[in-house]
Design an enzyme around this catalytic site. Sequence first.
Site, short mmCIF file in Angstrom:
data_model
loop_
_atom_site.label_atom_id
_atom_site.label_comp_id
_atom_site.label_asym_id
_atom_site.label_seq_id
_atom_site.Cartn_x
_atom_site.Cartn_y
_atom_site.Cartn_z
N GLU A 73 36.86 -6.08 24.62
CA GLU A 73 35.47 -5.30 25.10
C GLU A 73 34.29 -6.43 24.65
O GLU A 73 33.15 -5.75 24.49
CB GLU A 73 35.54 -4.10 24.40
N TYR A 119 17.25 12.80 10.67
CA TYR A 119 17.79 11.45 10.33
C TYR A 119 18.50 11.05 11.77
O TYR A 119 18.49 9.76 11.95
CB TYR A 119 18.76 11.59 9.16
#
Length: 206
Positions: A73, A119
């Site tokens: 990948e 966050y």
Amino acid sequence: MSERELRERIAMQGQSLFDRGLTAGSSGNISVRLPDGMLITPTNSCLGRLDPDRITKLDNVGNVVAGDKPSKEAFLHHSMYQSRPDEQAIVHLHSTHSVAVSCLANIDESNVLPPITAYYVMRVGTLPLVPYYPPGDVELAGAVEKAAKLSHAVLLSNHGPVVAGGDLDKAVNATEELEETAKLFLMLRHEPTRFLTPQQVQDLAK
């Protein structure tokens, strides 16, 4: 950091991700950009047992310069670096909750997860969904490159997240935040939920 320090850092972060159950078996891969190419974890390697000396070094056109055969990948990482020239590291995992979300029907393909926490908004922000392609299909590269122009994090359908960062620690932290938010999303999916408002998201973006 020197190349040696980066190799050791990749191995350390890989083991941390593996030990905490964020990746399993030989799934997932990590890369760090270099001035003359990139370092990337080898194919069929377990992130929990990386040998720094065997981590692959590729030149700018994808030739192996050192180390073992690269992850199959690697083209995903190259595509994201092409779209995001300021990012210096990429983490791709098959983390359970993120993959589960990537398999859901009727999700917003332009931004898969809602703004559940501050966050998440700060570390991930927008998460576009990339259509499904079979493993190793090179057409996925173009789809990732296109989606990465919109965000430093993308979610591959029925596959998992690919997250870039200004350095390896930032890429890992954003990946972990994404996984925790995916877990929250699945927990809250059938509950009345108070998400952050558009104004709150805009304020965080500043």
